[in-house]
Design an enzyme around this catalytic site. Structure first.
Site, PDB file in Angstrom:
ATOM      1  N   THR A 158      71.160  71.184  41.276  1.00  0.00           N
ATOM      2  CA  THR A 158      72.380  70.813  41.974  1.00  0.00           C
ATOM      3  C   THR A 158      72.719  69.349  41.705  1.00  0.00           C
ATOM      4  O   THR A 158      73.875  68.966  41.521  1.00  0.00           O
ATOM      5  CB  THR A 158      72.201  71.055  43.478  1.00  0.00           C
ATOM      6  OG1 THR A 158      71.700  72.377  43.669  1.00  0.00           O
ATOM      7  CG2 THR A 158      73.511  70.904  44.208  1.00  0.00           C
ATOM      8  N   HIS A 196      32.775  72.038  47.136  1.00  0.00           N
ATOM      9  CA  HIS A 196      33.895  72.030  46.184  1.00  0.00           C
ATOM     10  C   HIS A 196      33.800  70.816  45.271  1.00  0.00           C
ATOM     11  O   HIS A 196      33.938  70.916  44.050  1.00  0.00           O
ATOM     12  CB  HIS A 196      35.232  71.931  46.935  1.00  0.00           C
ATOM     13  CG  HIS A 196      35.683  73.198  47.589  1.00  0.00           C
ATOM     14  ND1 HIS A 196      35.757  74.395  46.933  1.00  0.00           N
ATOM     15  CD2 HIS A 196      36.116  73.447  48.855  1.00  0.00           C
ATOM     16  CE1 HIS A 196      36.215  75.332  47.760  1.00  0.00           C
ATOM     17  NE2 HIS A 196      36.435  74.776  48.941  1.00  0.00           N
ATOM     18  N   GLU A 245      33.412  71.117  51.918  1.00  0.00           N
ATOM     19  CA  GLU A 245      34.194  70.303  50.973  1.00  0.00           C
ATOM     20  C   GLU A 245      33.285  69.639  49.946  1.00  0.00           C
ATOM     21  O   GLU A 245      33.665  69.486  48.786  1.00  0.00           O
ATOM     22  CB  GLU A 245      35.022  69.254  51.713  1.00  0.00           C
ATOM     23  CG  GLU A 245      36.011  69.816  52.741  1.00  0.00           C
ATOM     24  CD  GLU A 245      36.958  70.858  52.171  1.00  0.00           C
ATOM     25  OE1 GLU A 245      37.193  70.861  50.950  1.00  0.00           O
ATOM     26  OE2 GLU A 245      37.449  71.694  52.951  1.00  0.00           O
ATOM     27  N   ALA A 301      66.463  61.735  36.215  1.00  0.00           N
ATOM     28  CA  ALA A 301      65.385  61.422  35.285  1.00  0.00           C
ATOM     29  C   ALA A 301      64.470  62.620  35.162  1.00  0.00           C
ATOM     30  O   ALA A 301      64.513  63.537  35.971  1.00  0.00           O
ATOM     31  CB  ALA A 301      64.600  60.211  35.783  1.00  0.00           C
ATOM     32  N   ASP A 339      40.312  79.922  49.503  1.00  0.00           N
ATOM     33  CA  ASP A 339      39.533  79.773  48.273  1.00  0.00           C
ATOM     34  C   ASP A 339      39.409  81.109  47.570  1.00  0.00           C
ATOM     35  O   ASP A 339      39.548  81.197  46.353  1.00  0.00           O
ATOM     36  CB  ASP A 339      38.128  79.261  48.607  1.00  0.00           C
ATOM     37  CG  ASP A 339      38.166  77.890  49.266  1.00  0.00           C
ATOM     38  OD1 ASP A 339      39.193  77.211  49.123  1.00  0.00           O
ATOM     39  OD2 ASP A 339      37.176  77.521  49.916  1.00  0.00           O
TER      40      ASP A 339
HETATM   41  P1  ADP Z   1      67.695  72.141  43.124  1.00  0.00           P
HETATM   42  O1  ADP Z   1      67.164  72.218  41.731  1.00  0.00           O
HETATM   43  O2  ADP Z   1      66.911  73.018  44.027  1.00  0.00           O
HETATM   44  O3  ADP Z   1      69.160  72.344  43.208  1.00  0.00           O
HETATM   45  P2  ADP Z   1      68.396  69.531  43.964  1.00  0.00           P
HETATM   46  O4  ADP Z   1      69.264  69.239  42.814  1.00  0.00           O
HETATM   47  O5  ADP Z   1      69.089  69.908  45.216  1.00  0.00           O
HETATM   48  O6  ADP Z   1      67.367  70.665  43.596  1.00  0.00           O
HETATM   49  O7  ADP Z   1      67.429  68.290  44.207  1.00  0.00           O
HETATM   50  C1  ADP Z   1      67.161  67.787  45.472  1.00  0.00           C
HETATM   51  C2  ADP Z   1      67.046  66.281  45.438  1.00  0.00           C
HETATM   52  O8  ADP Z   1      65.916  65.863  44.691  1.00  0.00           O
HETATM   53  C3  ADP Z   1      68.226  65.628  44.769  1.00  0.00           C
HETATM   54  O9  ADP Z   1      69.214  65.357  45.713  1.00  0.00           O
HETATM   55  C4  ADP Z   1      67.649  64.368  44.179  1.00  0.00           C
HETATM   56  O10 ADP Z   1      67.704  63.307  45.109  1.00  0.00           O
HETATM   57  C5  ADP Z   1      66.205  64.703  43.959  1.00  0.00           C
HETATM   58  N1  ADP Z   1      65.961  65.006  42.546  1.00  0.00           N
HETATM   59  C6  ADP Z   1      65.647  66.211  42.043  1.00  0.00           C
HETATM   60  N2  ADP Z   1      65.459  66.148  40.711  1.00  0.00           N
HETATM   61  C7  ADP Z   1      65.700  64.879  40.349  1.00  0.00           C
HETATM   62  C8  ADP Z   1      65.669  64.192  39.092  1.00  0.00           C
HETATM   63  N3  ADP Z   1      65.379  64.827  37.958  1.00  0.00           N
HETATM   64  N4  ADP Z   1      65.955  62.879  39.093  1.00  0.00           N
HETATM   65  C9  ADP Z   1      66.249  62.228  40.225  1.00  0.00           C
HETATM   66  N5  ADP Z   1      66.295  62.818  41.440  1.00  0.00           N
HETATM   67  C10 ADP Z   1      66.007  64.134  41.519  1.00  0.00           C
HETATM   68 ZN    ZN Z   2      37.386  75.630  50.601  1.00  0.00          ZN
HETATM   69 MG    MG Z   3      70.221  73.551  44.423  1.00  0.00          MG
END
Ligand code: ADP
Ligand code: ZN
Ligand code: MG
Length: 638
Positions: A202, A421, A418, A158, A493
């Site tokens: 990935t 800020h 804080e 997503a 900061d």
């Molecule tokens: P990278 O972009 O570094 O390769 P990964 O694909 O390894 O990142 O993402 C790591 C984890 O984060 C995934 O295994 C997944 O569970 C979660 N994740 C990352 N992006 C999404 C996404 N768009 N929707 C759902 N899960 C996500």
């Molecule tokens: Zn500070």
């Molecule tokens: Mg990756």
């Protein structure tokens, strides 16, 4: 019994038999007695001998007589034909010259040679199999991911709809190439996914593997890199060899920057191996033409270091940006990853998404996991909003540290810092509103103010940037006003304020004195900005420094005045902080409206640790995870 021991036994027997035979041969000769050479010569001249057997320096003589006796004598040198003639033949003695085959001598000369040959044979055999090993080296380590194996699908991804659409098309092409070919469309050869770490590159590739219904080969860029020159290139060739055999198919090279780094600018003086590997990759990507339906997918978070030749049309001609998700995307990702987690009805994922700007998919997944862990620790059977709250703090700042005792003075100092800020963020028109303020130490931070915009935004204006600098400086200003002394707690900061000021001057043309010129190229890096070498004069450099100082000084003065003017509000925040330690946005707004606070719902965390100094670590976290909690000031480029 196995065949080999039998054969070994036979060989051993043969050797023993052979040795015994040799030994017996020798023994036979040895049955005669030894005499000196002079005895032999006297017997010969007396014609006392019937027969001699000459064998090198050894002479076996047989005496005349009823019972012929034999003896052996040795000459210093082998006897020549002349000598044999003169000494024996002339005296009428029968001579038998033997060139006896000396088995034992042969054995002893041959044995080492035989051993050597055997040894060499063994060695070359080892080398031959070693050679096979080297051949294995050249084999690509690509792993084929089968459809059954991949349990990720597009519906599990997503928050990156555009990227998904592009990939859906790629998959569509492989499933149904005619549809595209009939229209004369050329298949994209290479698809490069670019995006910050954890944004799901990935993960998307896995989804493609799950959907594609064609073989999917996955390999990591670092798998090509080996100690030996040429191996990477061989692996690339092998990978494409395999891919061609399996076409139509998809090859996925993760973290391609490990091999695809721009040639010739390597910091450590050129890297032949990597260049060869990259060249092989370039050649192979050109090599397979339309007859092979192979799509190369690759992912990287450093597109800026990739070799331009890789992006040329015909190679990675399609770039897909997988960005950090926006509010809606974050909510969708949270939904996906919370399906197997029992959430309390009170949990509002929209709210969670809203308060996690800069979080990428991996951060959000981690957030939900942390929340589940917190809930389990509290012995609940559902995840409550407070658990998510706690988890968000953990993900950003590390777990709360309640163990170390801090002095009341330090606690007070943190509260004022804080509060400074927070008040600045509240009062300044263009500053991001306060969402949470706490003096409970977390990670390396003694306390923090969380302020971020209500919506994600693409650009920042000069006024917003100046206000954000003022907010960053407000902690130090507060310390100065109240204590007349300053602490080391403001280093982060200052970093933040200075970085913003520098970008305003050198990149965004926001300084009249320096002008509307880009003095720092910046980089497309997702890992923060670094200077790419100075390309301006020393005078300009001095101007830049003066302008940065001017901006910072002006904002510092402005915030000093403001805090002095609003001393009442200021003290009100401090006393609330000292009492309740953590103020959420509703509490804070109440406080600012002058209403009485009654925070019985929020258990006060024991007053303890304070360690504001090494806040710099937060910066690293920002870079590493792409999650930014301190104000999201750097505008994204569209
Ligand atoms: P990278 O972009 O570094 O390769 P990964 O694909 O390894 O990142 O993402 C790591 C984890 O984060 C995934 O295994 C997944 O569970 C979660 N994740 C990352 N992006 C999404 C996404 N768009 N929707 C759902 N899960 C996500
Ligand atoms: Zn500070
Ligand atoms: Mg990756």
């Amino acid at each position: 019994m196995a065949k080999f021991p039998m054969r070994g036994l036979l060989i051993a027997l043969a050797i023993v038999g052979f040795i015994v035979f040799i030994a017996s041969q020798n023994n036979l000769r040895q049955s005669s007695t030894n005499e000196t050479l002079s005895v032999l010569l006297r017997d010969a001249s007396d014609s006392y001998l019937s027969k001699v057997e000459v064998n090198g320096t050894k002479v076996i003589a047989t005496r005349k007589g009823d019972i012929p006796t034999r003896y052996v004598a040795f000459t210093p040198n082998p006897l020549s034909t002349d000598e044999i003639q003169r000494i024996f033949v002339d005296k009428g003695i029968e001579v038998d010259v033997r060139h006896s085959f000396n088995w034992s001598a042969l054995l002893f000369t041959l044995l080492p040679i035989l051993l050597l040959i055997g040894f060499l044979w063994y060695l070359t055999r080892g080398m031959r199999s070693g050679n096979d090993g080297a051949m294995q080296f050249g084999k690509s380590k690509a792993r084929m991911v089968s459809e059954e194996e991949s349990n990720t699908f597009f519906k599990d991804v997503a928050g990156c709809e555009e990227a998904k659409d592009d990939l859906v098309e790629v998959v569509e092409f492989l499933k149904n190439p005619e549809k595209f070919k009939n229209l004369g469309a050329r298949i994209p050869h290479g698809v490069l996914m670019v995006g910050p770490p954890g944004s799901g590159k990935t993960y998307l590739a896995k989804a493609v593997a799950g959907e594609a219904q064609v073989p999917f080969f996955s390999i990591s860029g670092s798998d090509f890199v080996e100690m030996f020159v040429g191996v990477g290139a061989a692996r690339v060739r092998d990978l494409f060899e395999v891919a061609k055999k399996n076409a139509p198919c998809i090859v996925f090279i993760d973290e391609i920057d490990a091999v695809g780094r721009r040639r010739g600018i390597s910091v450590n003086g050129g890297n032949d191996e990597r260049e060869q590997t990259l060249n092989a990759l370039l050649v192979e990507m050109d090599g397979f033409e339309t007859e092979h339906d192979i799509i190369i997918m690759a992912a990287t978070n450093r597109p800026d270091v990739l070799d331009p030749a890789l992006m040329r049309p015909g190679r990675f001609d399609r770039q897909i940006t997988v960005d950090a998700p926006d509010v809606k995307g974050r909510e969708a990702i949270l939904k996906i990853h919370s399906v197997d987690k029992p959430l309390d009805e009170a949990v509002n994922l929209k709210q969670v998404a809203k308060r996690t700007p800069g979080f990428v998919g991996a951060d959000l997944e981690n957030l939900l996991n942390e929340a589940a862990l917190v809930a389990a620790r509290h012995g609940q059977d559902k995840i409550l909003p407070a658990d998510l709250e706690e988890a968000a703090d953990r993900v950003v700042m590390g777990p709360a540290r309640r163990s170390r005792v801090i002095s009341p003075h330090e606690r007070k100092l943190t509260a004022y810092h804080e509060a400074g800020h927070a008040l600045a963020a509240h009062l300044l028109e263009y500053a991001d509103p306060v969402h949470k303020i706490t003096i409970v130490p977390r990670g390396n931070a003694g306390g923090y103010v969380m302020n971020f915009p209500d919506q994600d935004r693409m650009y920042s204006t000069a006024k917003m940037l100046l206000d954000s600098i003022a907010v960053a400086l407000a902690g130090r200003a507060a310390e100065e006003i109240i204590f007349g002394d300053v602490s080391t707690g403001a280093s982060n900061d200052f970093q933040q304020a200075t970085r913003t000021a520098r970008m305003m001057v050198t990149r965004w043309g926001m300084s009249d004195r320096v002008g509307k010129i880009a003095l720092s190229e910046g980089s497309n890096s997702y890992l923060g900005d670094y200077e790419t070498g100075q390309s301006y004069s020393d005078e300009t450099a001095q101007q830049i420094d003066e302008e940065i100082k001017r901006i910072i000084d002006e904002q510092y003065q402005r915030i000093l005045d403001l805090l002095n003017k609003e001393r009442d509000l200021f003290e009100r925040i401090v006393s609330a902080l000292l009492e309740f330690e953590t103020l959420h946005v509703e509490d804070f707004d109440k406080l600012m409206r002058g209403e009485e606070l009654d925070l019985h719902h929020e258990p006060v965390e024991p007053p303890q640790v304070k360690e504001e100094a090494p806040k710099e670590d937060l910066d690293d976290d920002e870079d590493a995870s792409g999650s930014i909690f301190p104000p999201n000031m750097i505008p994204k480029h569209g």
